[in-house]
Write an enzyme that holds these catalytic residues in place. Structure first.
Site, PDB file in Angstrom:
ATOM      1  N   ARG A 121       0.808  -1.231   0.000  1.00  0.00           N
ATOM      2  CA  ARG A 121       0.000   0.000   0.000  1.00  0.00           C
ATOM      3  C   ARG A 121       0.837   1.275   0.000  1.00  0.00           C
ATOM      4  O   ARG A 121       0.380   2.337   0.399  1.00  0.00           O
ATOM      5  CB  ARG A 121      -0.970   0.027   1.180  1.00  0.00           C
ATOM      6  N   LYS A 143       3.059  11.578 -11.345  1.00  0.00           N
ATOM      7  CA  LYS A 143       2.293  10.668 -12.210  1.00  0.00           C
ATOM      8  C   LYS A 143       3.114   9.402 -12.395  1.00  0.00           C
ATOM      9  O   LYS A 143       4.271   9.462 -12.800  1.00  0.00           O
ATOM     10  CB  LYS A 143       2.053  11.298 -13.582  1.00  0.00           C
ATOM     11  N   GLU A 185      10.368  19.928 -24.600  1.00  0.00           N
ATOM     12  CA  GLU A 185       9.621  20.222 -23.359  1.00  0.00           C
ATOM     13  C   GLU A 185      10.162  21.506 -22.711  1.00  0.00           C
ATOM     14  O   GLU A 185       9.407  22.270 -22.111  1.00  0.00           O
ATOM     15  CB  GLU A 185       9.719  19.064 -22.358  1.00  0.00           C
ATOM     16  N   LYS A 227       7.643  23.424 -13.527  1.00  0.00           N
ATOM     17  CA  LYS A 227       6.800  22.221 -13.330  1.00  0.00           C
ATOM     18  C   LYS A 227       6.381  22.126 -11.862  1.00  0.00           C
ATOM     19  O   LYS A 227       5.230  21.837 -11.553  1.00  0.00           O
ATOM     20  CB  LYS A 227       7.537  20.961 -13.784  1.00  0.00           C
ATOM     21  N   ARG A 241      -2.742  22.569 -14.395  1.00  0.00           N
ATOM     22  CA  ARG A 241      -1.761  21.608 -14.893  1.00  0.00           C
ATOM     23  C   ARG A 241      -1.936  21.322 -16.393  1.00  0.00           C
ATOM     24  O   ARG A 241      -1.024  20.877 -17.066  1.00  0.00           O
ATOM     25  CB  ARG A 241      -1.843  20.306 -14.064  1.00  0.00           C
ATOM     26  N   ASN A 245       0.159  20.739 -21.236  1.00  0.00           N
ATOM     27  CA  ASN A 245      -0.156  19.990 -22.454  1.00  0.00           C
ATOM     28  C   ASN A 245       0.011  20.830 -23.721  1.00  0.00           C
ATOM     29  O   ASN A 245      -0.443  20.427 -24.788  1.00  0.00           O
ATOM     30  CB  ASN A 245      -1.599  19.454 -22.399  1.00  0.00           C
ATOM     31  N   HIS A 248       0.588  19.262 -27.052  1.00  0.00           N
ATOM     32  CA  HIS A 248       0.336  17.828 -26.901  1.00  0.00           C
ATOM     33  C   HIS A 248      -0.970  17.361 -27.554  1.00  0.00           C
ATOM     34  O   HIS A 248      -1.140  16.178 -27.783  1.00  0.00           O
ATOM     35  CB  HIS A 248       0.344  17.429 -25.420  1.00  0.00           C
ATOM     36  N   HIS A 252       0.140  14.283 -29.462  1.00  0.00           N
ATOM     37  CA  HIS A 252      -0.300  12.921 -29.123  1.00  0.00           C
ATOM     38  C   HIS A 252      -0.953  12.246 -30.325  1.00  0.00           C
ATOM     39  O   HIS A 252      -0.759  11.054 -30.559  1.00  0.00           O
ATOM     40  CB  HIS A 252      -1.302  12.940 -27.967  1.00  0.00           C
ATOM     41  N   HIS A 265       8.696  11.520 -28.706  1.00  0.00           N
ATOM     42  CA  HIS A 265       7.601  12.323 -28.152  1.00  0.00           C
ATOM     43  C   HIS A 265       7.874  13.834 -28.328  1.00  0.00           C
ATOM     44  O   HIS A 265       7.002  14.592 -28.734  1.00  0.00           O
ATOM     45  CB  HIS A 265       7.427  11.970 -26.669  1.00  0.00           C
TER      46      HIS A 265
HETATM   47  N1  LIG Z   1       5.247  10.669 -15.191  1.00  0.00           N
HETATM   48  C1  LIG Z   1       5.248  11.726 -15.963  1.00  0.00           C
HETATM   49  O1  LIG Z   1       4.800  12.812 -15.585  1.00  0.00           O
HETATM   50  C2  LIG Z   1       5.854  11.603 -17.337  1.00  0.00           C
HETATM   51  C3  LIG Z   1       6.147  12.754 -18.071  1.00  0.00           C
HETATM   52  C4  LIG Z   1       6.766  12.614 -19.309  1.00  0.00           C
HETATM   53  C5  LIG Z   1       7.057  11.350 -19.801  1.00  0.00           C
HETATM   54  N2  LIG Z   1       6.733  10.261 -19.062  1.00  0.00           N
HETATM   55  C6  LIG Z   1       7.037   8.906 -19.549  1.00  0.00           C
HETATM   56  O2  LIG Z   1       8.444   8.808 -19.659  1.00  0.00           O
HETATM   57  C7  LIG Z   1       8.775   7.913 -20.714  1.00  0.00           C
HETATM   58  C8  LIG Z   1       9.792   8.567 -21.615  1.00  0.00           C
HETATM   59  O3  LIG Z   1      10.903   8.931 -20.835  1.00  0.00           O
HETATM   60  P1  LIG Z   1      12.347   9.103 -21.470  1.00  0.00           P
HETATM   61  O4  LIG Z   1      12.254   9.984 -22.654  1.00  0.00           O
HETATM   62  O5  LIG Z   1      13.253   9.470 -20.353  1.00  0.00           O
HETATM   63  O6  LIG Z   1      12.632   7.658 -22.061  1.00  0.00           O
HETATM   64  P2  LIG Z   1      13.460   6.380 -21.510  1.00  0.00           P
HETATM   65  O7  LIG Z   1      13.286   6.238 -20.058  1.00  0.00           O
HETATM   66  O8  LIG Z   1      13.057   5.241 -22.379  1.00  0.00           O
HETATM   67  O9  LIG Z   1      14.980   6.777 -21.824  1.00  0.00           O
HETATM   68  C9  LIG Z   1      15.343   7.030 -23.159  1.00  0.00           C
HETATM   69  C10 LIG Z   1      16.616   6.283 -23.528  1.00  0.00           C
HETATM   70  O10 LIG Z   1      17.741   6.913 -22.928  1.00  0.00           O
HETATM   71  C11 LIG Z   1      18.554   5.954 -22.248  1.00  0.00           C
HETATM   72  N3  LIG Z   1      19.215   6.680 -21.159  1.00  0.00           N
HETATM   73  C12 LIG Z   1      18.646   7.159 -20.044  1.00  0.00           C
HETATM   74  N4  LIG Z   1      19.531   7.889 -19.347  1.00  0.00           N
HETATM   75  C13 LIG Z   1      20.689   7.848 -20.026  1.00  0.00           C
HETATM   76  C14 LIG Z   1      21.968   8.437 -19.823  1.00  0.00           C
HETATM   77  N5  LIG Z   1      22.194   9.276 -18.803  1.00  0.00           N
HETATM   78  N6  LIG Z   1      22.943   8.164 -20.719  1.00  0.00           N
HETATM   79  C15 LIG Z   1      22.683   7.369 -21.782  1.00  0.00           C
HETATM   80  N7  LIG Z   1      21.501   6.816 -22.048  1.00  0.00           N
HETATM   81  C16 LIG Z   1      20.510   7.061 -21.176  1.00  0.00           C
HETATM   82  C17 LIG Z   1      17.593   4.892 -21.854  1.00  0.00           C
HETATM   83  O11 LIG Z   1      18.281   3.690 -21.626  1.00  0.00           O
HETATM   84  C18 LIG Z   1      16.675   4.851 -23.067  1.00  0.00           C
HETATM   85  O12 LIG Z   1      17.248   4.081 -24.094  1.00  0.00           O
HETATM   86  C19 LIG Z   1       7.491   7.553 -21.411  1.00  0.00           C
HETATM   87  O13 LIG Z   1       7.077   6.278 -20.998  1.00  0.00           O
HETATM   88  C20 LIG Z   1       6.510   8.605 -20.921  1.00  0.00           C
HETATM   89  O14 LIG Z   1       5.179   8.138 -20.884  1.00  0.00           O
HETATM   90  C21 LIG Z   1       6.144  10.365 -17.839  1.00  0.00           C
HETATM   91 ZN   LIG Z   2       5.341  15.766 -23.145  1.00  0.00          ZN
END
Ligand SMILES: NC(=O)c1ccc[n+]([C@@H]2O[C@H](COP(=O)([O-])OP(=O)(O)OC[C@H]3O[C@@H](n4cnc5c(N)ncnc54)[C@H](O)[C@@H]3O)[C@@H](O)[C@H]2O)c1
Ligand SMILES: [Zn+2]
Length: 363
Positions: A121, A143, A185, A227, A241, A245, A248, A252, A265
């Site tokens: 939990r 999130k 972003e 943020k 919030r 977007n 987006h 999207h 993205h």
């Molecule tokens: N929770 C939220 O508010 C929120 C907001 C935006 C995105 N997201 C989510 O985040 C995800 C995308 O995140 P992302 O763009 O970080 O992608 P990711 O986590 O897949 O990382 C992108 C790539 O970079 C590599 N990588 C990470 N750090 C590295 C480093 N320091 N050096 C070398 N390689 C590195 C990873 O291995 C991967 O191949 C999506 O699933 C999206 O839905 C969530």
């Molecule tokens: Zn985004």
């Protein structure tokens, strides 16, 4: 190191931003929890580079870390990997006071946060974001979630970390396309809330693209501040919030129509921001100059600002119509009124269709 507070009442926390600070993570955790059980969750390529530094720092601070490595990419954001992490934590008899550390990009952060929010939990969770997207966006705001075969992020929770510990030096190993995706972003934050950040990006684009530490620290810090501020005022996306977007609505839809394969993205939202700015100009909300400046800045970062010529606009419209932002047949767009100021407004579908037609045939 810079500290930014995310104000969420009892769930408030600090985002610490430094350069080369990763070896200090163990000490920082003392302020979060003293239970010796800690699991570092990471993805393969990130773990190879950074897990040893984190591991050693935790040992030195008296913790007994366990390492859990998931495969790289979106595939790890699944119930299957969540379940596998639950198994591992149960086998190791992790207790209520234990802690999970997410070392990686948004994928690792979202998965780890989801598991932390549901295991027994809810246990303590700390973000150590290593991509630009994760440092400026995913790690702040609580999130969490995993994907479902019917769509991305469909299973999830709102669950805040107890600490966000950001080392911009980790970005030096990030592939260029990932850095650039994250920059979309950052441009977004400039347009929606911080003209100074936007101007900084214009002046320092080449340093940013060269992974200059000072430039990265500046843009990460300013983005996190925005943020944190927005999330502090509207944790559950009931109102303010939604300005996050910006770009987006169309972004999207582009990702959906292209099956999440063609664009990063950030690339999709760069096209979306360009479209939204043109829509704002057309609606008389802002002047042409803003749209042009934004387009030039995005282009300087190598981000796309137009749809490829043969894009199926009907499918884009259909994807936008399915978006949760549609109300009473009207699409909602975040539209700029000036640099640093936006509004969420309904736009008639006929106007969107017309603009979309011109947006792709122009290019
Ligand atoms: N929770 C939220 O508010 C929120 C907001 C935006 C995105 N997201 C989510 O985040 C995800 C995308 O995140 P992302 O763009 O970080 O992608 P990711 O986590 O897949 O990382 C992108 C790539 O970079 C590599 N990588 C990470 N750090 C590295 C480093 N320091 N050096 C070398 N390689 C590195 C990873 O291995 C991967 O191949 C999506 O699933 C999206 O839905 C969530
Ligand atoms: Zn985004």
């Amino acid at each position: 190191m810079k500290t930014i507070r995310v104000h969420l009442g009892r769930d408030s926390y600090q985002a610490i931003i430094g350069c080369g600070c990763l070896p200090k993570i163990g000490m920082q955790l003392a302020g979060v929890g003293h239970h010796p059980q800690v699991a570092i969750v990471t993805a393969l390529p990130i773990g190879r580079r950074y897990s040893r530094i984190v591991y050693r720092s935790l040992i030195a601070a008296g913790y007994r870390p366990l390492l859990f490595v998931v495969p790289d990419g979106e595939q790890a954001k699944s119930l299957r990997w969540a379940s596998s992490l639950y198994d591992r934590l149960l086998d190791a008899r992790f207790e209520r006071g234990a802690m999970l550390l997410a070392l990686g990009g948004g994928v690792v952060g979202d998965l780890t946060g989801f598991v932390a929010s549901t295991y027994l939990r809810g246990i303590t969770f700390v973000q150590i974001p290593t991509t630009l997207v994760a440092q400026v966006d995913a790690s702040i705001g609580g999130k969490t979630g995993v994907n479902h075969s019917k769509g991305k992020n469909l299973i999830g929770t709102f669950y805040q970390p107890k600490l966000v510990f950001t080392d911009v030096a980790a970005l030096r190993t990030l592939p260029k396309r990932e850095l650039i995706g994250g920059l979309a972003e950052v441009v977004k934050y400039g347009v929606i809330a911080d003209p100074g950040l936007f101007a900084y990006l214009e002046r320092h684009s080449s340093e940013v693209l060269k992974y200059d530490s000072e430039a990265l620290k500046q843009i990460v810090t300013r983005s996190v501040r925005i943020k944190a501020d927005v999330v502090g005022k509207d944790e559950r996306e009931a109102g303010l919030r939604r300005i996050l977007n910006y770009g987006h609505t169309l972004g999207h839809a582009i990702e959906t129509v292209t099956g999440y394969r063609r664009y990063h993205h950030g690339e999709a939202i760069a096209i979306g921001m360009t479209f939204a700015a043109r829509l704002a100009v057309r609606s008389g909300l802002c002047d042409e100059g803003l749209a042009t400046r934004q387009e030039q800045l995005l282009a300087r970062f190598g981000l796309p600002t137009s749809l490829p010529p043969r894009t199926d606009r009907q499918r884009l419209m259909a994807a936008m119509a399915l978006d949760k932002k549609v109300k009473g047949g009207r699409l909602h767009f975040v539209l700029p009124e000036g640099l640093g100021s936006v509004s969420v407004l309904p736009v008639k579908q006929t106007l969107v269709k017309e603009m979309l037609h011109r947006f792709s045939s122009d290019t």
